[in-house]
Design a protein around this motif. Structure first.
Motif, PDB file in Angstrom:
ATOM      1  N   GLY A 180       0.794  -1.214   0.000  1.00  0.00           N
ATOM      2  CA  GLY A 180       0.000   0.000   0.000  1.00  0.00           C
ATOM      3  C   GLY A 180       0.826   1.263   0.000  1.00  0.00           C
ATOM      4  O   GLY A 180       2.002   1.257  -0.372  1.00  0.00           O
ATOM      5  N   LEU A 181       0.203   2.364   0.430  1.00  0.00           N
ATOM      6  CA  LEU A 181       0.832   3.683   0.403  1.00  0.00           C
ATOM      7  C   LEU A 181       1.370   4.055   1.776  1.00  0.00           C
ATOM      8  O   LEU A 181       0.873   3.597   2.802  1.00  0.00           O
ATOM      9  N   VAL A 182       2.371   4.940   1.764  1.00  0.00           N
ATOM     10  CA  VAL A 182       2.979   5.432   2.990  1.00  0.00           C
ATOM     11  C   VAL A 182       3.023   6.952   2.932  1.00  0.00           C
ATOM     12  O   VAL A 182       3.513   7.528   1.962  1.00  0.00           O
ATOM     13  N   ILE A 183       2.511   7.604   3.962  1.00  0.00           N
ATOM     14  CA  ILE A 183       2.544   9.063   4.069  1.00  0.00           C
ATOM     15  C   ILE A 183       3.795   9.460   4.849  1.00  0.00           C
ATOM     16  O   ILE A 183       4.060   8.918   5.926  1.00  0.00           O
ATOM     17  N   VAL A 184       4.565  10.388   4.306  1.00  0.00           N
ATOM     18  CA  VAL A 184       5.776  10.861   4.973  1.00  0.00           C
ATOM     19  C   VAL A 184       5.442  12.107   5.789  1.00  0.00           C
ATOM     20  O   VAL A 184       4.990  13.113   5.247  1.00  0.00           O
ATOM     21  N   ASP A 185       5.638  12.020   7.104  1.00  0.00           N
ATOM     22  CA  ASP A 185       5.373  13.129   8.020  1.00  0.00           C
ATOM     23  C   ASP A 185       6.722  13.725   8.431  1.00  0.00           C
ATOM     24  O   ASP A 185       7.487  13.098   9.166  1.00  0.00           O
ATOM     25  N   ILE A 186       7.013  14.937   7.961  1.00  0.00           N
ATOM     26  CA  ILE A 186       8.314  15.564   8.197  1.00  0.00           C
ATOM     27  C   ILE A 186       8.222  16.531   9.380  1.00  0.00           C
ATOM     28  O   ILE A 186       7.365  17.420   9.411  1.00  0.00           O
ATOM     29  N   ILE A 187       9.100  16.344  10.347  1.00  0.00           N
ATOM     30  CA  ILE A 187       9.243  17.286  11.454  1.00  0.00           C
ATOM     31  C   ILE A 187      10.541  18.055  11.229  1.00  0.00           C
ATOM     32  O   ILE A 187      11.624  17.465  11.249  1.00  0.00           O
ATOM     33  N   ARG A 188      10.450  19.338  10.990  1.00  0.00           N
ATOM     34  CA  ARG A 188      11.638  20.146  10.673  1.00  0.00           C
ATOM     35  C   ARG A 188      12.175  20.718  11.982  1.00  0.00           C
ATOM     36  O   ARG A 188      11.813  21.807  12.414  1.00  0.00           O
ATOM     37  N   SER A 189      13.070  19.966  12.642  1.00  0.00           N
ATOM     38  CA  SER A 189      13.467  20.330  14.000  1.00  0.00           C
ATOM     39  C   SER A 189      14.971  20.367  14.244  1.00  0.00           C
ATOM     40  O   SER A 189      15.402  20.897  15.264  1.00  0.00           O
ATOM     41  N   MET A 190      15.783  19.817  13.363  1.00  0.00           N
ATOM     42  CA  MET A 190      17.219  19.726  13.644  1.00  0.00           C
ATOM     43  C   MET A 190      17.954  20.950  13.101  1.00  0.00           C
ATOM     44  O   MET A 190      18.661  20.890  12.083  1.00  0.00           O
ATOM     45  N   PHE A 191      17.758  22.084  13.785  1.00  0.00           N
ATOM     46  CA  PHE A 191      18.346  23.339  13.343  1.00  0.00           C
ATOM     47  C   PHE A 191      18.816  24.145  14.544  1.00  0.00           C
ATOM     48  O   PHE A 191      18.211  24.080  15.614  1.00  0.00           O
ATOM     49  N   ASP A 192      19.863  24.923  14.348  1.00  0.00           N
ATOM     50  CA  ASP A 192      20.243  25.883  15.376  1.00  0.00           C
ATOM     51  C   ASP A 192      19.525  27.199  15.086  1.00  0.00           C
ATOM     52  O   ASP A 192      18.766  27.321  14.119  1.00  0.00           O
ATOM     53  N   GLY A 193      19.752  28.202  15.918  1.00  0.00           N
ATOM     54  CA  GLY A 193      19.044  29.464  15.775  1.00  0.00           C
ATOM     55  C   GLY A 193      19.328  30.172  14.465  1.00  0.00           C
ATOM     56  O   GLY A 193      18.417  30.715  13.831  1.00  0.00           O
ATOM     57  N   LYS A 194      20.586  30.159  14.026  1.00  0.00           N
ATOM     58  CA  LYS A 194      20.948  30.856  12.793  1.00  0.00           C
ATOM     59  C   LYS A 194      20.268  30.225  11.594  1.00  0.00           C
ATOM     60  O   LYS A 194      19.687  30.929  10.751  1.00  0.00           O
ATOM     61  N   MET A 195      20.311  28.885  11.495  1.00  0.00           N
ATOM     62  CA  MET A 195      19.703  28.220  10.350  1.00  0.00           C
ATOM     63  C   MET A 195      18.183  28.352  10.393  1.00  0.00           C
ATOM     64  O   MET A 195      17.540  28.485   9.349  1.00  0.00           O
ATOM     65  N   SER A 196      17.591  28.315  11.574  1.00  0.00           N
ATOM     66  CA  SER A 196      16.142  28.487  11.690  1.00  0.00           C
ATOM     67  C   SER A 196      15.717  29.859  11.184  1.00  0.00           C
ATOM     68  O   SER A 196      14.695  30.001  10.512  1.00  0.00           O
ATOM     69  N   ALA A 197      16.516  30.891  11.515  1.00  0.00           N
ATOM     70  CA  ALA A 197      16.207  32.246  11.052  1.00  0.00           C
ATOM     71  C   ALA A 197      16.326  32.345   9.534  1.00  0.00           C
ATOM     72  O   ALA A 197      15.524  33.016   8.882  1.00  0.00           O
ATOM     73  N   ILE A 198      17.308  31.651   8.952  1.00  0.00           N
ATOM     74  CA  ILE A 198      17.485  31.673   7.495  1.00  0.00           C
ATOM     75  C   ILE A 198      16.303  31.006   6.811  1.00  0.00           C
ATOM     76  O   ILE A 198      15.740  31.522   5.845  1.00  0.00           O
ATOM     77  N   LEU A 199      15.898  29.833   7.297  1.00  0.00           N
ATOM     78  CA  LEU A 199      14.831  29.071   6.649  1.00  0.00           C
ATOM     79  C   LEU A 199      13.466  29.716   6.840  1.00  0.00           C
ATOM     80  O   LEU A 199      12.624  29.668   5.953  1.00  0.00           O
ATOM     81  N   SER A 200      13.235  30.302   8.019  1.00  0.00           N
ATOM     82  CA  SER A 200      11.931  30.905   8.298  1.00  0.00           C
ATOM     83  C   SER A 200      11.823  32.324   7.771  1.00  0.00           C
ATOM     84  O   SER A 200      10.718  32.862   7.640  1.00  0.00           O
ATOM     85  N   GLY A 201      12.963  32.951   7.469  1.00  0.00           N
ATOM     86  CA  GLY A 201      12.958  34.330   7.003  1.00  0.00           C
ATOM     87  C   GLY A 201      12.831  35.346   8.115  1.00  0.00           C
ATOM     88  O   GLY A 201      12.852  36.556   7.869  1.00  0.00           O
TER      89      GLY A 201
END
Length: 284
Positions: A180-201
């Protein structure tokens, strides 16, 4: 699996006549190609582009899922669709002068690594099929992308925007496996503060999880009541779409534009909590 043909032939001849049976090298090579995902290598002479290796995100997730399911009892057809929960992240590292290659036009003393880790697999009813007992172990990390480039907004957007988002990396589509099918559930959590600010804008924000201002964080009553987690990537991206002109957008007061300094790169919410918010917020 990494033994060459010549070395493998020597091993077969050494144990010839014993009770140890070695398959032909071609069968070993077929197995190697099945279980080892070879990255595509990209070498760029252009100084604007990095030197790096990468593998398709969706293909790496598919292979990881299949290898995990091969170690457990397969669910029945009634258990589908399955949910494969993973967490991903990327980070940069610099000052690696020892790795700098003088013969290239690209600086190789800065690196960016993007990877994910499998967390769990659930049936449609919520039953746990498999759970990673050591998700924070380095052996649980599955690499996707490694390049020689500096950790900055321009490089992340140029080289990785299509790779990290489900809409363009094909992770937004369901994976197909036997049964059958598999749904991929992504948790975007492995980031430090600098990278989080870059990705989130939200480079100008006091917190990456709420819209509280610096003034709010000094208000004793507000701190006592707690700050709700109300900052989302989708709200920020929608605001960019509503105000098509970039100059007009950044002419708005900082609070009216969610303290954004550039358009968000990630289309998935960043869930890594900043220390300040951990202490002052009520998680709702």
């Amino acid at each position: 699996l990494e033994v060459g043909r010549r070395k493998y032939t020597q091993l077969r001849q050494t144990f010839l006549g014993d009770d140890i049976i070695f398959p032909s090298y071609s069968k070993v090579a077929d197995l190697r190609n099945l279980v080892i995902l070879r990255p595509s290598i990209s070498l760029y002479p252009d100084p604007v582009k990095p030197i790096g290796v990468c593998t398709p995100y969706s293909l790496q997730v598919q292979q990881t899922l299949e290898r995990i399911l091969s170690t457990v009892d397969l669910p029945t057809s009634e258990d589908f669709p399955l949910t494969f929960r993973i967490a991903d992240g990327l980070d940069g590292s610099g000052c690696h002068t020892i790795y700098n290659q003088q013969h290239t036009n690209t600086s190789t003393k800065n690196f960016i690594l993007f990877c994910f880790k499998p967390i769990s697999i659930h049936t449609a009813s919520g039953k746990v099929v498999w759970k990673n007992i050591s998700p924070n172990s380095p052996f649980s990390q599955r690499p996707i992308f490694l390049c020689a480039a500096k950790e900055c907004e321009e490089n992340i957007r140029t080289f990785m925007e299509d790779m990290i988002n489900p809409e363009t990396s094909k992770l937004g589509e369901n994976l197909s496996i036997e049964g059958g099918l598999v749904i991929v559930d992504i948790i975007r959590s492995m980031f430090d503060g600098k990278m989080s600010a870059i990705l989130s804008g939200a480079g100008g924000a006091s917190c990456l999880m709420c819209t509280a201002t610096h003034k709010d964080l000094k208000d004793r009553e507000l701190v006592t009541d707690g700050f709700p987690i109300n900052r989302t990537i989708t709200d920020a991206a929608q605001l960019f779409l509503e105000i098509d002109d970039t100059d007009s957008f950044f002419a708005l007061p900082s609070n009216d534009r969610f303290n954004l300094t550039h358009k968000p790169i990630s289309t998935i919410n960043i869930t890594s909590a900043s220390p300040l918010h951990s202490y002052t917020c009520i998680f709702r």
